[in-house]
Design a protein around this motif. Structure first.
Motif, short mmCIF file in Angstrom:
data_model
loop_
_atom_site.label_atom_id
_atom_site.label_comp_id
_atom_site.label_asym_id
_atom_site.label_seq_id
_atom_site.Cartn_x
_atom_site.Cartn_y
_atom_site.Cartn_z
N THR A 79 62.99 69.78 40.16
CA THR A 79 62.19 69.09 39.15
C THR A 79 61.22 68.11 39.79
O THR A 79 60.07 67.97 39.36
CB THR A 79 63.11 68.36 38.15
OG1 THR A 79 63.97 69.32 37.52
CG2 THR A 79 62.29 67.65 37.09
N ARG A 214 54.52 73.64 34.47
CA ARG A 214 55.33 73.12 33.36
C ARG A 214 56.71 72.73 33.85
O ARG A 214 57.19 73.24 34.86
CB ARG A 214 55.45 74.18 32.26
CG ARG A 214 54.18 74.37 31.46
CD ARG A 214 54.41 75.35 30.32
NE ARG A 214 54.60 76.72 30.82
CZ ARG A 214 54.92 77.75 30.04
NH1 ARG A 214 55.11 77.56 28.74
NH2 ARG A 214 55.06 78.96 30.55
N ASP A 216 60.79 72.54 33.26
CA ASP A 216 61.88 73.22 32.55
C ASP A 216 62.94 72.17 32.20
O ASP A 216 63.96 72.06 32.87
CB ASP A 216 62.46 74.31 33.46
CG ASP A 216 63.57 75.10 32.76
OD1 ASP A 216 63.77 74.90 31.55
OD2 ASP A 216 64.24 75.89 33.44
N GLY A 219 66.48 73.52 31.34
CA GLY A 219 67.16 73.94 32.55
C GLY A 219 67.67 72.76 33.36
O GLY A 219 68.79 72.78 33.87
N TRP A 263 69.50 80.95 30.88
CA TRP A 263 68.23 80.33 30.49
C TRP A 263 67.14 80.59 31.54
O TRP A 263 65.98 80.79 31.18
CB TRP A 263 68.42 78.84 30.28
CG TRP A 263 67.13 78.10 30.04
CD1 TRP A 263 66.48 77.28 30.91
CD2 TRP A 263 66.33 78.14 28.86
NE1 TRP A 263 65.32 76.81 30.35
CE2 TRP A 263 65.20 77.32 29.08
CE3 TRP A 263 66.45 78.80 27.63
CZ2 TRP A 263 64.21 77.13 28.14
CZ3 TRP A 263 65.46 78.61 26.66
CH2 TRP A 263 64.37 77.79 26.93
N GLN A 264 67.53 80.59 32.82
CA GLN A 264 66.54 80.83 33.87
C GLN A 264 65.91 82.20 33.75
O GLN A 264 64.75 82.40 34.12
CB GLN A 264 67.20 80.66 35.24
CG GLN A 264 67.65 79.25 35.56
CD GLN A 264 66.54 78.22 35.38
OE1 GLN A 264 65.67 78.08 36.22
NE2 GLN A 264 66.58 77.50 34.27
N SER A 267 63.38 81.61 30.67
CA SER A 267 62.39 80.54 30.73
C SER A 267 61.07 81.04 31.30
O SER A 267 61.03 81.84 32.24
CB SER A 267 62.92 79.38 31.58
OG SER A 267 61.93 78.39 31.74
N PRO A 270 60.97 78.81 35.05
CA PRO A 270 62.33 78.52 35.48
C PRO A 270 62.38 77.60 36.69
O PRO A 270 61.49 77.63 37.55
CB PRO A 270 62.91 79.90 35.82
CG PRO A 270 61.71 80.70 36.20
CD PRO A 270 60.60 80.21 35.31
#
Length: 475
Positions: A79, A214, A216, A219, A263-264, A267, A270
């Motif tokens: 992140t 973007r 996530d 995540g 979710w990955q 997404s 991701p």
């Protein structure tokens, strides 16, 4: 020793970040940030006994002081890299360094174990904001041979901070600057950080924000909660007699991490690129990094506790003894590339086996009279670390395409940091179970010997996992 994976020196700068000759001063400013964040992961080990005495901290609290930093750093690295793409790397580096400096001040002034743990978590979050930007700025600001030298300086800076963190910490505690004692290991970051922040804008080249980037956030939330749900019962469960909530926490961790994986796949942006795990070399490499780091942070922490509480050494004396490990590390790491060129992936197995042998030699040295008997085992364990850590990133990332190089490096770094946090908790279960409630020096020695057994197991698992890496093609 936990190291951040370094992209290959020849990789191209990110689109939108022009490559040009960056001043040496800018590189120095970047490396200072890397040095103090790496140093803070290791420097705290020699201060743990003083922290326990001064703050009346229990065993779980001392584990969280180490694991909390690594867990926050590991879960936030990817992140942090995305934030750098979103707002510009220089700006995010300055923000991360500012937050790390403020968190260091909070650590140095912490009145309770809980306040110290919270401040250490804040340090880890800040380090996750800072560290990915350094690699990105270097990759975009240097070219050719200058880029190779810059990445080499980056690796040496991290190695120096990790290996000599205990010695620097011991010297600061021994100096007792203005009566600060153990607090000086955190407070020293404040003037260094403030001076470095003032130089960022003048020396570090700016990088524009990348378009289409973007975050996530779902995540990030899932993986962070899943990791906390895993580590929390590992640290608290033994002390509390493994109540029901610990088993619910383990189950919740499995659910959260499974939800993260699903979710990955769905997404649009991701955190972890699922396609990378279709490559056998990368999947095996990540497993190797995780298994190896289970041993690293725990080894440094419980060795420091053994030297000070089992042998009555001061923080400085303990740090000086760590130089035997540092000598082995640097001697082996300078030869690791040549060894890897000859035996390929087996350099990782060799290094892990050498480290396991060093731990066995340490067990024998513990039974002898005097800390001098520990030096051969420490030097051998350090040599094993050098043979594994120096070539690991290059071996694991060698088959990753240019498009996914940055993401792969971030994933590898994340697994390394998370492995360190889990290792502290797992080895701590063994160590503190043997130690007992009112330990004598002999009990500390027995606890450290017991703790070395799972560390040897993790090293052996690393050597076995290295066999899963694909063999290089014959020339």
């Amino acid at each position: 020793m936990s190291t951040t994976a370094t992209p290959r020196a020849g990789s191209r700068p990110q689109s939108g970040a022009p490559a040009h000759a960056a001043p040496t001063g800018g590189l120095l400013v970047l490396l200072i940030g890397i040095f103090i964040t790496t140093l803070d992961f290791f420097i705290v080990n020699v201060a743990i006994p003083d922290i326990q005495t001064d703050l009346h901290a229990g065993t779980a609290a001392t584990q969280w002081v180490v694991a909390g930093f690594g867990l926050a750093l590991g879960s936030g690295l990817i992140t942090g890299g995305r934030l750098g793409d979103l707002v510009g790397r220089r700006r995010m580096y300055a923000a991360g360094l500012t937050a790390f400096t403020a968190a260091s001040l909070a650590c140095g002034l912490a009145p309770t174990p809980g306040a110290l743990i919270a401040s250490r978590v804040a340090q880890g979050v800040a380090a996750a904001m800072l560290m990915p930007q350094v690699l990105g700025i270097i990759n975009g600001a240097f070219e050719g041979a200058a880029r190779v030298r810059a990445f080499t300086a980056y690796g040496l800076t991290m190695g120096f901070g990790g290996v000599f963190g205990q010695l620097i910490g011991g010297a600061l505690i021994q100096a007792d600057l203005l009566g600060s004692g153990w607090r000086s290991i955190f407070l020293i970051n404040v003037p260094i950080g403030a001076a470095t922040i003032a130089l960022v804008r003048r020396t570090v080249p700016a990088t524009p924000a990348a378009r289409g980037t973007r975050l996530d956030l779902p995540g990030t939330a899932l993986v962070t909660l899943g990791l906390v749900a895993l580590v929390l019962p590992l640290i608290e469960g033994r002390r509390l007699g493994w109540p029901e909530w610990t088993w619910f926490s383990f189950a919740g961790s499995a659910v959260l991490l499974t939800a993260f994986a699903l979710w990955q796949r769905r997404s649009a942006a991701p955190l972890i690129t699922p396609a990378l795990f279709r490559e056998r070399a990368f999947t095996a490499g990540v497993a190797i990094a995780l298994a190896y780091q289970l041993a690293m942070a725990s080894f440094f922490l419980y060795l420091a506790l053994y030297l000070q509480q089992g042998h009555g050494l001061s923080a400085l004396q303990s740090g000086l003894l760590f130089t035997a490990l540092g000598a082995g590390y640097f001697a082996a790491s300078t030869r690791a590339a040549a060894v890897a060129a000859r035996i390929g992936r087996q350099v990782l197995a060799l290094g892990a086996a050498v480290q396991a042998a060093g731990c066995l030699l340490l067990i024998d040295g513990i039974a002898q009279d005097g800390v001098a008997w520990l030096i051969p085992g420490l030097a051998l364990a350090g040599a094993g670390m050098g043979l594994v850590l120096a070539p690991m990133s290059a071996i694991v990332l060698a088959g990753v395409g240019e498009r996914h190089a940055a993401s792969a490096a971030g994933i590898l770094s994340t697994f390394q940091q998370v492995g360190g946090a889990i290792g502290v908790a797992v080895v701590g279960i063994v160590f503190y179970d043997v130690l007992g409630a009112h330990p004598l020096p002999a009990d500390v020695a027995d606890a450290f010997k017991a703790g070395l057994l799972p560390i040897i197991g993790f090293s052996t698992a690393t050597a076995a996992l290295a066999q899963l890496l694909p063999k290089p093609p014959r020339p």
